[in-house]
Design a protein around this motif. Structure first.
Motif: not given
Lengths: 160, 160, 160, 160
Positions: D85-111
């Motif tokens: 959420v913190e990174t999303a906020r920084d991106v929102a204040s620094g990037v204009i006119g783009k669609t940016v989607v942050l995602t991640g995982a609760m459990v490593p993909y390798a598992f």
């Protein structure tokens, strides 16, 4: 009839998705035996759930005791790989007339790329047919307890 | 040193995503040995890639021949479960002085819920320590070739 | 709130280990939503469990009807890939004012190498945000129902 | 065309079998796109490979910069969930006119039990169709960057 003594180790580690850390929950042994369609008669005894680097002399005494009082004369111990050889030595000096096979895993069973299921199939099979003595079963091989060490660079158990 | 003779069977079936059918490609044995972190010295010989229900007398003769001329005296055969007992019988009448262990899987290794890795660990271990003879290793157990049948209702190998 | 209409297809095929054949059991949708930690409000309606090559006009009429009477205006249909485009066309002529997204899988979810979980995440997301209309979501892409075909050589959905 | 900016996080953690610890290696993104049979045109840019709890202001500035100078106007960022959420906020204040989607995982993909593939399918799909803005895609849902928090007790992203 084979007794499976569970002590934890990488074999049974899981990923705690709230904390993002490796931890221990219930043992995966019943699920693994089901996946292997095992028909070996087994009794599972969860003795402890710890990392083998944290294992104390008192913990090892409990493992030796569990083997000594086991009514089954064929025993598999699941154990962390780091101090598996030390525990095997203690079991060898405290348990007479039984076939005891220690095994573990390099990668937790719960993770995709685990050697756990292979090692369990291997350890159970060795426990069924080897004469009395204490052995380590890793990498598809078996070693008498006093003829093996873990190579910490490669993660492989080697004959000495 | 163990020779692994690959004949196909459920063990090695894959899912053909273009046709939506089960089929055979290359054997999964090398990948499985890698996953099991196996350090057993093995030679893999892919003899055929067929469903054991399609296996002919000529196919069985080739398997017997592969065992007979194997320089290794310890052999694992991967095989479909449906006619594994028939092949074991032919090997027993044609091969002398070697330890031959047949194994397979109820679910293809390539699918999540396979018993293949467990069975491979088990079969290799039995092949390393059992005296000469022909055996079937399934469900974590081993059976002399003439003391076993597959129960087709339950999918389990049973002592007779 | 999204309605998920289950019709079978490769997505939900399993391996019947007694017969050695691909078959249908219960849908994997609840397990998949759990694995995806989905918090999307969904209602799962298992309409049929068939291979889409076996789908009749009557089956398609039932799917259209399920979409038409759905109180939710956003719908995901899981479907075999072979005739997904045909069903999409029927839904488009029978359902007005709803967002309907058809998806499926090239490899059964129950097998290790499935695209099912990726496709489900994709289809749900498209269903949440696309305007009313009928779409196919495969290969991470979405297509209006009348602008897509399945390339049977490559297994890939292509824009036309 | 979508740019995928990789920053690490649970999504890309692996198990180091020599040390028995979670660590970072190469990103799993190419393998995951292959598994999802994705035909979305993507460019993968591995910016860093860190736990999001270790992310500094300088790291965030690099992420903002990567989004700002991206020729693609649709961007997915893979990121640890703890400070997404913190990174999303920084991106929102620094990037204009783009669609940016942050995602991640609760459990490593390798598992085995990872939500990663589901989340990737979801994030790519949202990135394809949402209007310009900064979003978080988790649990099958999407949230504007200023309307979401991670509930640390449950591990779930919630609308605020």
């Amino acid at each position: 009839m084979i007794r499976i003594v569970v002590t934890g180790g990488t074999f049974d580690k899981t990923y705690d998705e709230i904390n993002g850390r490796l931890s221990f929950g219930a043992t995966h042994l019943p699920e693994m035996l089901r996946l292997g369609r095992s028909r070996v008669e087994t009794t599972i005894e969860t003795l402890m759930m710890i990392d083998s680097l944290d294992m104390t002399d008192a913990d090892r005494a409990r493992i030796v005791d569990a083997c000594a009082r086991s009514p089954e004369t064929r025993i598999v111990i699941t154990h962390g790989t780091d101090t598996m050889v030390e525990t095997a030595r203690d079991v060898a000096s405290g348990v007479i007339g039984k076939t005891v096979v220690l095994t573990g895993a390099m990668v937790p069973y719960a993770f995709g790329s685990s050697d756990g299921l292979f090692n369990l199939g291997s350890a159970l099979s060795f426990a069924e047919v080897l004469p009395s003595g204490v052995y380590i079963a890793m990498n598809g091989q078996h070693f008498p307890w006093d003829r093996v060490r873990k190579n910490r660079e490669t993660g492989v158990f080697e004959r000495i």
